[in-house]
Motif scaffolding. Structure first.
Motif, short mmCIF file in Angstrom:
data_model
loop_
_atom_site.label_atom_id
_atom_site.label_comp_id
_atom_site.label_asym_id
_atom_site.label_seq_id
_atom_site.Cartn_x
_atom_site.Cartn_y
_atom_site.Cartn_z
N SER A 1 0.83 -1.21 0.00
CA SER A 1 0.00 0.00 0.00
C SER A 1 0.86 1.25 0.00
CB SER A 1 -0.93 0.00 1.22
OG SER A 1 -1.82 -1.10 1.18
N ASP B 1 2.10 2.03 -3.46
CA ASP B 1 1.04 2.59 -4.29
C ASP B 1 0.75 4.05 -3.95
OD1 ASP B 1 0.77 0.22 -5.68
OD2 ASP B 1 -0.83 -0.54 -4.37
N SER B 2 1.07 4.45 -2.72
CA SER B 2 0.75 5.83 -2.29
C SER B 2 1.78 6.84 -2.74
CB SER B 2 0.64 5.88 -0.76
OG SER B 2 1.93 5.76 -0.15
N ALA C 1 1.10 5.07 5.88
CA ALA C 1 0.34 6.19 5.30
C ALA C 1 0.98 7.52 5.67
CB ALA C 1 -1.11 6.13 5.78
N GLY D 1 4.10 7.97 3.69
CA GLY D 1 3.81 8.35 2.32
C GLY D 1 3.69 9.85 2.17
N SER D 2 3.06 10.50 3.15
CA SER D 2 2.93 11.95 3.13
C SER D 2 4.27 12.62 3.40
CB SER D 2 1.91 12.41 4.17
OG SER D 2 0.63 11.90 3.88
#
Length: 358
Positions: free
Chosen positions: A117, A120-121, A316, A319-320
């Motif tokens: 994931s 993909d981000s 997540a 990713g940012s």
């Protein structure tokens, strides 16, 4: 928020002046109505007063004046913008301790799902490499923009052996050397130097944070290619030729931040066979202290992930943090557009309710 021409904010004074003028006009209108002495006849002529609705268009116009005054001052805001390019090394522990089930369904399965994931981000222009380490460290995929290749490599990871944490960090540095060279010689980047690791971490933040850590950081322009390592491990360094902190110092010298993730809980256990073939349960708690130190030395950040959900949130957040940078951007058009919308709305309501424009 900052302003290119703050002196023009004086235009906001028009709002209270216009409001005062509006109140005076309304009071004069009320006094004129009182002069009409035949109240019964007035009620027949005007059976229903508009009430609060008559003030709505005026309020919208006043708000529009305020937004236009702010737009004239050319405001800028600090915003997250995607990087144009970067190289990210996924460095994943595949030692036998990753078979522990304290993270559902197992540590290795949770790590593979979250890493997929995360890949993909990231922006499409990013190159992603994969280093896996157990008894030794090996480069599984050179940095590439091919997401399918990375997905397949992650899916094929198997857990076994010890934990060569220091060697894995060193190999991650070596694997990004070519990408770093390309970005500085003009063949694959902008020619700008990779920022120092301290500039990629929030200096005011605690180097250890949970999955809700703030990913926003300022580390240069969005066009500056960077390299970073995302290191996931669930155990202490047990083999290899390089100590983790020595490798971390080298990463700091190379200007490569290492974001570390400690996967699992202190209660995690794994089943192993002893020399007599007997199955034993060995405790496999994550080495959070070493991972914290690696992140602090390199200018990255440490994350604790005791559950699969926490791990997903960590990735997540990363990713940012890795995929975006913060920049001051002018937002004059936002305030101008808001003012136009308010004017059109006020005029539309005036025409709908009172058959007049505006």
């Amino acid at each position: 928020m900052t302003f290119a021409t703050p002196a023009l904010l004086a235009g906001l004074l028009l709002v209270p002046l216009a409001l005062a003028a509006y109140v005076l006009v309304q009071r004069r209108r009320s006094r004129y109505v009182v002069r009409f002495t035949n109240v019964d006849l007035l009620t027949n002529i005007v059976p229903r007063t508009p009430g609060w609705r008559r003030h709505v268009p005026a309020a919208l116009y006043l708000a529009a004046i305020g937004f236009l005054a702010i737009a004239l001052a050319r405001p800028s805001m600090t915003m997250q913008v995607p990087r144009e390019e970067a190289t990210v090394m996924l460095t994943m522990d595949v030692s036998r301790s990753m078979l522990a089930t304290d993270v559902s369904p197992t540590r290795i399965d949770a790590a593979k799902a979250a890493a997929t994931s995360f890949v993909d981000s990231l922006p499409k222009g990013f190159r992603i490499g994969l280093v896996a380490f157990s008894t030794d460290a090996r480069l599984v995929v050179q940095p590439t923009a091919d997401r399918n290749e990375i997905h397949a490599a992650i899916e094929n990871l198997q857990a076994d052996g010890g934990t060569a944490l220091g060697d894995a960090i060193g190999l991650s540095i070596d694997a990004t050397a070519e990408a770093r060279s390309a970005s500085t010689d003009g063949s694959g980047g902008t020619g700008a130097p990779t920022p120092s690791p301290t500039s990629s971490a929030d200096p005011s933040a605690d180097p250890s944070a949970g999955p809700s850590g703030n990913p926003g950081t300022t580390d240069g322009t969005a066009a500056t290619p960077v390299t970073a390592t995302v290191l996931l491990s669930d155990g202490a360094n047990s083999t290899g030729s390089t100590e983790p902190l020595d490798a971390a110092k080298r990463a700091a010298d190379e200007g490569m931040p290492v974001y570390t993730i400690a996967l699992g809980t202190a209660d995690g256990v794994v089943q192993v066979q002893d020399q007599f073939g007997q199955v034993q349960e060995l405790p496999v708690p994550p080495d959070t202290e070493t991972l914290k130190a690696v992140a602090e030395i390199t200018g990255g950040r440490f994350f604790d992930a005791p559950t699969a959900d926490d791990l997903s949130q960590v990735y997540a957040s990363l990713g940012s943090r890795v995929g975006y940078t913060t920049q001051d951007q002018e937002v004059t058009q936002w305030f101008a557009a808001a003012a136009l919308l308010l004017i059109v709305s006020g005029a539309g309501l005036a025409a709908l309710w009172f058959n007049r424009f505006p």
